[in-house]
Design a protein around this motif. Structure first.
Motif, PDB file in Angstrom:
ATOM      1  N   PRO A   1      43.792 -71.999  49.214  1.00 58.11           N
ATOM      2  CA  PRO A   1      42.546 -72.460  48.588  1.00 58.11           C
ATOM      3  C   PRO A   1      42.442 -73.975  48.433  1.00 58.11           C
ATOM      4  O   PRO A   1      41.345 -74.518  48.496  1.00 58.11           O
ATOM      5  CB  PRO A   1      42.532 -71.762  47.225  1.00 58.11           C
ATOM      6  CG  PRO A   1      43.867 -71.162  47.025  1.00 58.11           C
ATOM      7  CD  PRO A   1      44.537 -71.057  48.354  1.00 58.11           C
ATOM      8  N   ASP A   2      43.562 -74.653  48.244  1.00 55.47           N
ATOM      9  CA  ASP A   2      43.466 -76.098  48.036  1.00 55.47           C
ATOM     10  C   ASP A   2      43.306 -76.862  49.335  1.00 55.47           C
ATOM     11  O   ASP A   2      42.978 -78.040  49.336  1.00 55.47           O
ATOM     12  CB  ASP A   2      44.714 -76.612  47.313  1.00 55.47           C
ATOM     13  CG  ASP A   2      44.806 -75.996  45.935  1.00 55.47           C
ATOM     14  OD1 ASP A   2      43.734 -75.704  45.361  1.00 55.47           O
ATOM     15  OD2 ASP A   2      45.940 -75.763  45.469  1.00 55.47           O
TER      16      ASP A   2
ATOM     17  N   ALA B   1      30.085 -66.455  48.262  1.00 51.91           N
ATOM     18  CA  ALA B   1      30.518 -67.479  47.304  1.00 51.91           C
ATOM     19  C   ALA B   1      31.420 -66.851  46.244  1.00 51.91           C
ATOM     20  O   ALA B   1      32.478 -67.406  45.908  1.00 51.91           O
ATOM     21  CB  ALA B   1      29.305 -68.134  46.652  1.00 51.91           C
ATOM     22  N   MET B   2      31.004 -65.698  45.729  1.00 54.54           N
ATOM     23  CA  MET B   2      31.803 -65.048  44.686  1.00 54.54           C
ATOM     24  C   MET B   2      33.205 -64.743  45.191  1.00 54.54           C
ATOM     25  O   MET B   2      34.200 -64.987  44.512  1.00 54.54           O
ATOM     26  CB  MET B   2      31.117 -63.751  44.242  1.00 54.54           C
ATOM     27  CG  MET B   2      30.210 -63.988  43.041  1.00 54.54           C
ATOM     28  SD  MET B   2      28.941 -62.737  42.751  1.00 54.54           S
ATOM     29  CE  MET B   2      29.687 -61.227  43.258  1.00 54.54           C
TER      30      MET B   2
ATOM     31  N   LEU C   1      38.937 -71.098  45.895  1.00 51.97           N
ATOM     32  CA  LEU C   1      38.301 -72.283  46.489  1.00 51.97           C
ATOM     33  C   LEU C   1      37.410 -72.935  45.437  1.00 51.97           C
ATOM     34  O   LEU C   1      36.818 -72.248  44.611  1.00 51.97           O
ATOM     35  CB  LEU C   1      37.429 -71.879  47.687  1.00 51.97           C
ATOM     36  CG  LEU C   1      38.049 -72.165  49.057  1.00 51.97           C
ATOM     37  CD1 LEU C   1      39.074 -71.097  49.347  1.00 51.97           C
ATOM     38  CD2 LEU C   1      36.982 -72.213  50.131  1.00 51.97           C
ATOM     39  N   SER C   2      37.294 -74.249  45.485  1.00 49.24           N
ATOM     40  CA  SER C   2      36.397 -74.881  44.523  1.00 49.24           C
ATOM     41  C   SER C   2      35.019 -75.016  45.161  1.00 49.24           C
ATOM     42  O   SER C   2      34.894 -75.060  46.388  1.00 49.24           O
ATOM     43  CB  SER C   2      36.934 -76.242  44.107  1.00 49.24           C
ATOM     44  OG  SER C   2      36.527 -77.206  45.035  1.00 49.24           O
ATOM     45  N   GLY C   3      34.001 -75.065  44.291  1.00 44.29           N
ATOM     46  CA  GLY C   3      32.613 -75.150  44.757  1.00 44.29           C
ATOM     47  C   GLY C   3      32.362 -76.341  45.660  1.00 44.29           C
ATOM     48  O   GLY C   3      31.465 -76.318  46.500  1.00 44.29           O
TER      49      GLY C   3
ATOM     50  N   ASP D   1      26.657 -78.229  44.425  1.00 46.37           N
ATOM     51  CA  ASP D   1      25.359 -78.886  44.221  1.00 46.37           C
ATOM     52  C   ASP D   1      24.245 -77.857  44.041  1.00 46.37           C
ATOM     53  O   ASP D   1      23.204 -78.158  43.461  1.00 46.37           O
ATOM     54  CB  ASP D   1      25.019 -79.793  45.408  1.00 46.37           C
ATOM     55  CG  ASP D   1      25.867 -81.053  45.404  1.00 46.37           C
ATOM     56  OD1 ASP D   1      26.224 -81.513  44.300  1.00 46.37           O
ATOM     57  OD2 ASP D   1      26.189 -81.560  46.492  1.00 46.37           O
ATOM     58  N   LEU D   2      24.447 -76.671  44.568  1.00 49.68           N
ATOM     59  CA  LEU D   2      23.406 -75.642  44.463  1.00 49.68           C
ATOM     60  C   LEU D   2      23.503 -74.872  43.152  1.00 49.68           C
ATOM     61  O   LEU D   2      22.497 -74.401  42.624  1.00 49.68           O
ATOM     62  CB  LEU D   2      23.522 -74.666  45.636  1.00 49.68           C
ATOM     63  CG  LEU D   2      23.225 -75.273  47.001  1.00 49.68           C
ATOM     64  CD1 LEU D   2      23.467 -74.246  48.103  1.00 49.68           C
ATOM     65  CD2 LEU D   2      21.788 -75.788  47.078  1.00 49.68           C
ATOM     66  N   GLN D   3      24.724 -74.777  42.629  1.00 53.82           N
ATOM     67  CA  GLN D   3      24.942 -73.983  41.420  1.00 53.82           C
ATOM     68  C   GLN D   3      24.044 -74.410  40.275  1.00 53.82           C
ATOM     69  O   GLN D   3      23.607 -73.606  39.479  1.00 53.82           O
ATOM     70  CB  GLN D   3      26.396 -74.122  40.970  1.00 53.82           C
ATOM     71  CG  GLN D   3      27.281 -73.032  41.497  1.00 53.82           C
ATOM     72  CD  GLN D   3      28.732 -73.310  41.150  1.00 53.82           C
ATOM     73  OE1 GLN D   3      29.193 -74.446  41.248  1.00 53.82           O
ATOM     74  NE2 GLN D   3      29.434 -72.276  40.728  1.00 53.82           N
TER      75      GLN D   3
END
Ligand SMILES: Cc1cc2nc3c(=O)[nH]c(=O)nc-3n(C[C@H](O)[C@H](O)[C@H](O)COP(=O)(O)OP(=O)(O)OC[C@H]3O[C@@H](n4cnc5c(N)ncnc54)[C@H](O)[C@@H]3O)c2cc1C
Ligand code: FES
Lengths: 349, 301
Positions: free
Chosen positions: B209-210, B227-228, B235-237, B276-278
């Motif tokens: 993930p990093d 995304a979920m 993973l980060s957003g 940015d979408l969140q």
């Protein structure tokens, strides 16, 4: 904005001034509609007498002269390869009798279209125009003092304030100064300056419709959200007809369409005004509609005018002209709804 | 503003909306879409980055935004892959070699600053026609193999016959540098591969993930579930990129059609970071599956 010079022009001299301009250039200004007396529109003036200086408002804003409701972009042929020809008008004209709110509308569009990537169509038409502003008196729908446009002068070249037997003419650009040389003018005295000041004072005093909060606060309120009940309430009445957008001096959303020539050898691409209130505005192929609910479209209109574009350009995309409220088929009034939003936000704390 | 680290395409300065002419040099028809290869009239490369789009005109019909599905590393031509969905897209799929179209662009912000991806693992998730922009990236990364970590691709289609780029995907399966997961929602009798939606292979996958950047393109409902899944995997957003579809007319942030809250999808996107979408309501509203929207409506009644 401080004028670069002030002159006085008498009524008869003003008519001669107009005739002199008309001899060399097209003059577009407010005139009474032949088919609908009491209503006014911006269109070509044939004679000085066509000019209706006392008009309250027009159904469509003077934006239509600079970006027409259906604007020819370019023509194409079906040859291989197709031949493309850009359409540009170059002939200069005078746009006469633009009220301060509508000057602010043109200025708002100057910013929107010039924002990178700048587009050449609007700016090319703007270069053609010499703009003569004209001061006004409000009707029940006007609320320019709430959006700070009541004394707007940018981007006019000359600005007229009616005084006894004529006008006080402010010069705001070299172009304006040059144009005014065609007129028989005299220097402004104390009395005339005082008359023009009185006019402006009366105008502001007569404005009845007002926002209950400053613009910055309205942007914050819209950003915070939680206004869905007000949007839904307003949407219950709205027909999604798009009249508000059509009548708006700052709306600039558009569509593009191709039309074929009668001989089917080619055609023309046009840009046409569009409206974010129409059901299919945000619909994509396959039928997914990103703003399929009426209240979402109503909300979008307010957010665009008082939040997104306000934050982007530091000015509301509303000039207080009141045209949307006048045009609305179900009397949705932009000031009333905005004040309802302000009240709803207060209740929330 | 979102994505301040991505520079605006500065060279498109004076816009007249009149396109350049381009010639069709080949077409390849598959059952759900047609791939069209084009060259600009003067033969000049398009100089796009993966994820960017062009406005394609068929004169007399109109214009449609289409993702570039070819990689700028193969610059002698460029390609689009088009599903016939309406007037213009149908006219585009009907083109043959030798025909002419109009091109405006390339426009928009492509997939992540490619520099930031260097040496990272890249995970691509495509649903349906969403494979088009991601194919550009797949070619790009394959051509610059040394610069990147592992490349993983998940591609889902409704049925086996609607799978696109079938010749190529057969090669991707064989490619040792690429982990390719192909899945269909509704298998037919001959289908021997995976069945199920794209989130299923994702669930099995082992990600770092990093050190992974993910890019997703597909129908609106897909975004939320993918995304979920990715967020759950750690993973980060900021490392999840979405390519969005909206109605486009101008492609340059003027006509207002593509607006998503304060963003113009054409100008600030079409590729956005999930982070940015969140924060933007209109992105979330679009991701609620339409069935759920309907159910909510029913409830209200
Ligand atoms: C960035 C981006 C990239 C894309 N990439 C691809 C790609 O690579 N491949 C691909 O196949 N597609 C792609 N698309 C989608 C593609 O652009 C659309 O499918 C295409 O624009 C459809 O246009 P059309 O003229 O064929 O359809 P239209 O005939 O314009 O129809 C479009 C939709 O609008 C509706 N509509 C249109 N006009 C009206 C009207 N007057 N009244 C009511 N409803 C109306 C139609 O019902 C339909 O749902 C992409 C879109 C975007 C935004
Ligand atoms: S497509 Fe016109 S603003 Fe984005």
């Amino acid at each position: 904005m401080t004028p670069r010079g002030i002159q006085i022009i008498s009524g008869p001299d003003f008519n001669m001034f107009l005739e002199a301009i008309m001899a060399v250039q097209t003059v577009i200004g407010p005139r009474e509609r032949g088919d609908q007396p009491g209503y006014y529109l911006f269109s070509r003036l044939q004679r000085a007498e066509d000019f209706a200086p006392g008009y309250k408002t027009t159904t469509l804003p003077p934006k239509k002269i600079l970006a027409s409701p259906k604007e020819k972009l370019f023509s194409f042929t079906f040859d291989k390869p197709p031949r493309l020809r850009l359409h540009v008008d170059a002939s200069p004209f005078v746009l006469l009798g633009v009220h301060p709110c509508d000057l602010a509308g043109i200025d708002a569009l100057d910013h929107a279209y010039a924002h990178p990537p700048a587009e050449m169509r609007w700016s090319a038409n703007r270069k053609r125009a010499t703009i003569i502003g004209l001061d006004c008196q409000p009707d029940a729908y006007c609320f320019c003092s709430s959006v700070g446009t009541d004394a707007a002068r940018i981007p006019c070249d000359l600005f007229l304030t009616p005084i006894d037997h004529g006008y006080l003419a402010e010069i705001h650009s070299d172009r304006g100064r040059q144009l005014l040389q065609k007129a028989n003018t005299s220097n402004a005295g104390e009395e005339e300056l005082a008359a023009a000041k009185r006019w402006r004072q009366q105008k502001v005093e007569r404005i009845r419709a007002k926002f209950d909060a400053p613009l910055e606060r309205i942007a914050d309120i819209l950003e915070t959200g939680g206004l869905t009940p007000t949007w839904k309430e307003t949407a219950k009445r709205c027909y999604s007809c798009g009249s508000c957008n059509t009548a708006c001096p700052t709306c600039f959303c558009f569509d593009m369409i191709d039309e074929l020539d009668p001989d089917l050898r080619g055609g023309t691409r046009y840009r046409t005004w569009d409206s974010c209130q129409l059901l299919d505005f945000a619909m994509v192929a396959g039928g997914h509609n990103f703003r399929g609910e009426r209240w979402q479209r109503v909300r979008h209109r307010w957010q665009r005018k008082f939040l997104y574009l306000f934050r982007q350009f530091g000015r509301p995309y509303c000039t207080g002209c009141g045209r949307c409220s006048r045009a609305c088929t179900v009397d949705i009034n932009i000031v009333d709804v905005t004040n309802q939003l302000i009240a709803a936000a207060k209740m929330e704390g | 503003m979102a994505a301040p680290d991505r520079q605006q395409a500065a060279d498109i300065s004076i816009i007249s909306y009149m396109p350049e002419r381009a010639k069709v040099i080949s077409t390849h028809r598959e059952s759900s879409a047609t791939t069209i290869e084009l060259v600009l009239e003067d033969g000049r490369p398009l100089h796009h980055s993966p994820g960017q789009f062009v406005q394609v005109s068929v004169f007399g019909y109109g214009e449609a935004p289409l993702s570039l599905c070819s990689s700028p590393t193969r610059s002698e031509s460029f390609s689009i892959c088009v599903q016939p969905k309406g007037n213009v897209s149908r006219a585009i799929t009907a083109l043959s070699s030798g025909d002419w179209v109009g091109i405006r662009g390339p426009y928009g912000q492509g997939f992540f600053p490619i520099d930031q991806m260097r040496r990272k693992n890249v995970l691509l998730v495509a649903g349906g026609i969403g494979i088009a922009p991601l194919r550009s990236l797949i070619h790009f990364i394959c051509d610059k193999q040394k610069d990147y970590g592992r490349l993983q691709v998940v591609y889902g289609a409704k049925t086996p016959s609607t799978l696109l780029f079938q010749k190529e995907t057969a090669q991707w399966v064989e490619n040792p540098h690429l982990d390719f997961y192909l899945t269909v929602d509704q298998p037919d009798k001959t289908w021997q591969g995976r069945t199920g939606v794209v989130t299923e292979p994702l669930r099995e996958m082992d990600l770092a993930p990093d050190n992974t950047i993910a890019a997703i393109c597909g129908p609106p409902v897909m975004f939320r579930f993918v995304a979920m899944e990715l967020l759950q995997k750690g993973l980060s957003g900021e490392n999840i990129y979405f390519s969005l579809e909206r109605r486009f007319k101008c492609g340059i942030g003027k006509c207002g059609h593509c607006q998503l809250n304060d963003l113009y999808v054409c100008r600030d996107g079409p590729v956005f970071r999930y982070s940015d979408l969140q924060t933007r309501k209109e992105a979330g509203e679009a991701w609620v599956p339409e069935k759920a929207q309907d159910a909510a409506k029913e409830e209200k009644r």
